[in-house]
Design a protein around this motif. Structure first.
Motif, PDB file in Angstrom:
ATOM      1  N   HIS A  83      33.126  16.342 -15.661  1.00 22.00           N
ATOM      2  CA  HIS A  83      33.622  17.259 -16.529  1.00 22.00           C
ATOM      3  C   HIS A  83      34.710  18.272 -15.649  1.00 22.00           C
ATOM      4  O   HIS A  83      35.955  18.526 -16.187  1.00 22.00           O
ATOM      5  CB  HIS A  83      32.547  18.292 -17.107  1.00 22.00           C
ATOM      6  N   TRP A 101      26.649  18.364 -23.056  1.00 25.63           N
ATOM      7  CA  TRP A 101      27.642  18.125 -23.983  1.00 25.63           C
ATOM      8  C   TRP A 101      27.615  19.245 -25.249  1.00 25.63           C
ATOM      9  O   TRP A 101      28.816  19.766 -25.516  1.00 25.63           O
ATOM     10  CB  TRP A 101      27.412  16.716 -25.005  1.00 25.63           C
ATOM     11  N   GLU A 112      30.152  23.719 -22.949  1.00 24.45           N
ATOM     12  CA  GLU A 112      30.003  22.452 -23.876  1.00 24.45           C
ATOM     13  C   GLU A 112      31.035  21.588 -22.711  1.00 24.45           C
ATOM     14  O   GLU A 112      32.317  21.849 -22.690  1.00 24.45           O
ATOM     15  CB  GLU A 112      30.677  22.544 -25.064  1.00 24.45           C
ATOM     16  N   ARG A 114      32.928  18.966 -22.362  1.00 23.92           N
ATOM     17  CA  ARG A 114      33.510  17.782 -23.345  1.00 23.92           C
ATOM     18  C   ARG A 114      34.816  17.279 -22.655  1.00 23.92           C
ATOM     19  O   ARG A 114      35.451  16.611 -23.296  1.00 23.92           O
ATOM     20  CB  ARG A 114      33.595  18.307 -24.611  1.00 23.92           C
ATOM     21  N   ILE A 306      28.395  10.913 -26.668  1.00 24.80           N
ATOM     22  CA  ILE A 306      29.559  11.512 -25.790  1.00 24.80           C
ATOM     23  C   ILE A 306      30.852  10.507 -26.558  1.00 24.80           C
ATOM     24  O   ILE A 306      30.650   9.397 -26.695  1.00 24.80           O
ATOM     25  CB  ILE A 306      29.373  11.031 -24.610  1.00 24.80           C
ATOM     26  N   ASP A 345      37.137  22.821 -31.269  1.00 24.29           N
ATOM     27  CA  ASP A 345      36.587  22.293 -29.893  1.00 24.29           C
ATOM     28  C   ASP A 345      37.621  22.891 -28.966  1.00 24.29           C
ATOM     29  O   ASP A 345      38.922  22.626 -29.012  1.00 24.29           O
ATOM     30  CB  ASP A 345      36.564  20.881 -29.648  1.00 24.29           C
TER      31      ASP A 345
END
Length: 348
Positions: A83, A101, A112, A114, A306, A345
Motif C-alpha cells: 500500500h 482494506w 483503508e 486501497r 481486494i 473513496d
C-alpha cells in the motif's frame, strides 16, 4: 545462377525486417517496468517464504527482471508495504487483508489500505497444531494453561489463533511469538508445549519437526470447526491424512485463501506477464511448493476483498473468466460505478 538465389533471399530479408521492426515494440512494452521488484513473504520456515523465494527465482530467470524476496511479519506487514509502495509485490491471506482494506486493523484504525490490487490466487491456509509425542496434549482443549507458539507478530496465525482459542473457551494460554523455524526449535527444546500454526500444506517446519522427533498432530473437532465457521470469515477445510507421516487420519480445520498482491501503479504489461508466468505454468509452480496445486486462474472467485489489477483482469478475460464488476478497479468499471466509487473513496 542469380535467379536461383534471390527468391530465397527475399523472404529472409523480409523476416529480418519484421524482426527488427518488432524489437522497439517489445522494448516499449517494458519501458515503464520497475527496475527492481521487492516481494514481501513472511517468516522463515513458513510456506510464504518457500513460495515467494521460488517465485522470485522465476521472475529473474524467465522475465529477466531484478527481484528480491523479503522475510516479513506476514500478511499484515505485506499489505502495508505494498500500500505504501515500499514493496511492489506481496503475499496475503484474505482475513488480514479484509481488515486492512476496510480500515479495521487494530494497529491502523480507520486507514483503508486501497492502493493494493489483487493478482492471482495461491492456495488455502489451514490451521494446525503439533506437539511432542507423550506431551499429554491431544486436542485444542488441552492447550489451556500451556505455552503455545503461534507464529510471528503481525502474521495471520498470531492474529487469529488467540481469537480462535478464546472463541473455543481455551483459557490461560501463554502465547509465544516467533518465526516458524524458531517455534519448531522451542518445541524440541521443550521451551514450548505446542506449536499452533497456519500455512500452505505441507508446512516445512512441521516436516522438519517430525524428522527430528516423535510428534503428535491434531486439528479441530467437528463442534470446534462449526464454532469457528460461525464466528469468523473462514472456510471449512480437511487436512488430508497423507500430508505428514505422523498423521493416520484426516484432520478437520478452517482456512483462509491466499492471494498475491501488487501496488495499483504497477504497469499493466508487467502484471499481465507475471500472471502468465505463474498461471500458465502450474507444474513449475508446484515444483516450488506442493500447495501451488491450488494456484489456478479459476480460483479468482475466492477473492471478494481486494480489487483486481488491470493486468490481472486482462489475463483472466483472455482465459474466458469473468471478474465480477465489484472486484474491478474503479477505472475499469462502467462510468456510473466508477463515479460512485471515486466519490466515496479518497485513497485511489
Amino acid at each position: 545462377m542469380s535467379t536461383g538465389r534471390f527468391p530465397t533471399l527475399y523472404p529472409l530479408a523480409a523476416a529480418c525486417a519484421l524482426l527488427f521492426a518488432s524489437a522497439p515494440t517489445l522494448a516499449d512494452e517494458r519501458a515503464d517496468w520497475p527496475e527492481e521488484v521487492l516481494l514481501g513473504t513472511a517468516s522463515l520456515g513458513g510456506t510464504y517464504q518457500v513460495y515467494g523465494d521460488g517465485l522470485v527465482t522465476r521472475l529473474i530467470d524467465e522475465l529477466g527482471i531484478d527481484a528480491v524476496s523479503q522475510a516479513t511479519g506476514g500478511p499484515y506487514h505485506n499489505m502495508t508495504l505494498v500500500h505504501t509502495g515500499e514493496s511492489e509485490l506481496g503475499l496475503v491471506t484474505l482475513g488480514p487483508a479484509r481488515e486492512l482494506w476496510d480500515g479495521e486493523a487494530e494497529f491502523a484504525p480507520g486507514e483503508e489500505m486501497r492502493d493494493v490490487r489483487a493478482l492471482f490466487p495461491m492456495y488455502q491456509t489451514p490451521f494446525h497444531v503439533v506437539t511432542l509425542a507423550g506431551s499429554g496434549i491431544e486436542s485444542i482443549a488441552d492447550l489451556s494453561g500451556k505455552r503455545v507458539g503461534v507464529g510471528p507478530m503481525g502474521g495471520t496465525c498470531a492474529a487469529y489463533w488467540p481469537q480462535f482459542l478464546e472463541a473455543l473457551g481455551v483459557e490461560d494460554v501463554h502465547l509465544q511469538y516467533a518465526d516458524a523455524n524458531h517455534l519448531a526449535d522451542y518445541l524440541t527444546s521443550r521451551l514450548s508445549d505446542a506449536f499452533a500454526f497456519c500455512a500452505g500444506l505441507p508446512i516445512r517446519a512441521f516436516e522438519r519437526l517430525e524428522r527430528r522427533r516423535d510428534v503428535h498432530m491434531f486439528g479441530l473437532t467437528e463442534q470446534e470447526q462449526s464454532t469457528l465457521l460461525d464466528a469468523f470469515p473462514v472456510s471449512a477445510f480437511e487436512i488430508p491424512a497423507d500430508t505428514y507421516a505422523s498423521m493416520d487420519a484426516p484432520h478437520a480445520s478452517v482456512s483462509f485463501w491466499n492471494f498475491a498482491i501488487g501496488h495499483k501503479d504497477l504497469p499493466e504489461s508487467f502484471v499481465y506477464e507475471l500472471m502468465k508466468l505463474v498461471l500458465d505454468h502450474p507444474d513449475a509452480m508446484m515444483e516450488i511448493h506442493p500447495a501451488a496445486i491450488e494456484t489456478r486462474a479459476e480460483h479468482l472467485d475466492k477473492n471478494g476483498v481486494i480489487w483486481f489489477h488491470p493486468g490481472a483482469v486482462r489475463y483472466y478475460e483472455e482465459q474466458g473468466l469473468e471478474v465480477p464488476v465489484e472486484m474491478l478497479p474503479p477505472e475499469m468499471r462502467p462510468d456510473e460505478d466508477a463515479d460512485d466509487e471515486d466519490a466515496s473513496d479518497t485513497d485511489d
